[in-house]
Scaffold this active site. Sequence first.
Site, mmCIF file in Angstrom:
data_model
loop_
_atom_site.group_PDB
_atom_site.id
_atom_site.type_symbol
_atom_site.label_atom_id
_atom_site.label_comp_id
_atom_site.label_asym_id
_atom_site.label_seq_id
_atom_site.Cartn_x
_atom_site.Cartn_y
_atom_site.Cartn_z
ATOM 1 N N GLU A 1 0.831 -1.207 0.000
ATOM 2 C CA GLU A 1 0.000 0.000 0.000
ATOM 3 C C GLU A 1 0.866 1.258 0.000
ATOM 4 O O GLU A 1 0.512 2.274 -0.624
ATOM 5 C CB GLU A 1 -0.968 -0.010 1.181
ATOM 6 C CG GLU A 1 -2.041 -1.082 1.059
ATOM 7 C CD GLU A 1 -3.270 -0.795 1.916
ATOM 8 O OE1 GLU A 1 -4.387 -1.002 1.408
ATOM 9 O OE2 GLU A 1 -3.090 -0.375 3.074
ATOM 10 N N GLN B 1 -9.761 -5.522 11.055
ATOM 11 C CA GLN B 1 -11.034 -6.239 10.990
ATOM 12 C C GLN B 1 -11.133 -7.289 12.098
ATOM 13 O O GLN B 1 -12.162 -7.408 12.776
ATOM 14 C CB GLN B 1 -11.139 -6.911 9.611
ATOM 15 C CG GLN B 1 -12.403 -7.698 9.395
ATOM 16 C CD GLN B 1 -12.400 -8.451 8.062
ATOM 17 O OE1 GLN B 1 -13.243 -9.321 7.841
ATOM 18 N NE2 GLN B 1 -11.468 -8.143 7.188
ATOM 19 N N LYS C 1 -12.220 1.011 -0.808
ATOM 20 C CA LYS C 1 -11.332 1.397 0.285
ATOM 21 C C LYS C 1 -11.968 2.514 1.116
ATOM 22 O O LYS C 1 -11.896 2.514 2.345
ATOM 23 C CB LYS C 1 -9.982 1.856 -0.267
ATOM 24 C CG LYS C 1 -8.932 2.139 0.797
ATOM 25 C CD LYS C 1 -8.475 0.862 1.477
ATOM 26 C CE LYS C 1 -7.324 1.125 2.434
ATOM 27 N NZ LYS C 1 -6.833 -0.099 3.075
#
Length: 391
Positions: free
Chosen positions: A164, A308, A370
């Site tokens: 990323e 998450q 996203k």
Amino acid sequence: MKTIAVLGGGYAGLRMVKRLTHEKVDAHIVLINDNEYHYESTQLHEVAVGNKEPSDISFDIRAVLPDSVDFIVDTVTSIDRDKQQVVLKHSQPVAYDYLVNALGFESESFGIKGVDEYSLSFNNIDSALAVRDHIEHTLANYATSHDENDLHIIVCGAGFTGIELLGELVERIPVWNKQYDLPQNGITVDCIEAGKTILPMLPENLSSWAVKFLADHGITMHSGTPITEVRQHSVVSNDKEFPGNIIIWTTGVQGSHVICDSGYAQKRNRVVVENNLSVKDHPHEFLIGDVAAVPNPDSGRFYPTTAQIAVAQADCAAENIVALLAGKPTHDFQFSSVGTVCSLGPGSGVAEIDQMGHWKFKGHKVGLLKRLVNDRSVLELAHVKEMLASR
């Protein structure tokens, strides 16, 4: 009245407080955090390259807490488990009846020579800004140094954060070229990764697409290349040396050093917890997030430390504390992933979603996904106002 001490205002800690207050537990809740604000750690790489500002990924914790929650801004130095007290850097110890440890992560050097001295990592807003300052200072220095290594960026590690970060660099490099009047194609980026497979958590077609996207935008990937040393102006892999004056370390994380300092049986500052997320022989103590090693009953392996999963652990631990307060049995942690989204800058990425079917995405659609993930994350911890402010 019982006291529940929650350590850390990250994803797991804030979610825990939100769930406990929603359940209206008959207990005194104390939240302890280093800073007055929460930051979205999954977006730190965007701050590190200048594509976002700290205010874009953070919000004031006090503003989202009920008045009944006691919020202490201080640094946890250790946990006295015999006395059931949290030892703080500047304040008196906090006694607890129930403890929820969600202290988060730190960078991991794996004992490789030179990592701490010659590379920069980011695990909070201050360190992300330090990376940005170093990049911008080094690129600006090229005007007087004419040292090509000032234009060479080395990203150590091609895990989720590393990939990323590379995507954000693709977006930012044209801005830097113009800002510092750099030679065309002057900035180069090498990513050095020990593993042979990039993004192994995703299907092969998605990970291959991500690698090709980065290569098409000038990123050079070196997989199967273990780092053996970091030097002041280069990264070494056995007999290979990669020169560069901007070295960013993203190879891995460990739990908070408070775990080791408090005498837990641990590995990389992560403690293997019971199936209900409590600590063995300490049924009123729960570890969640980056400091917890939680076994997956299906695979036998530990769950990865993702935002998450941390939120899901907070939900489970909160339910178990509510059960203990009511004299009821606890339940084991269970997790079902909603999918994985890997951004490659603000306008692209790859994603696998397990909601109402099994979906795979790549390209521009992932930018919207996203944003939805980020919005959901803020809503799970705070309110609509904070979600809109983060856009």
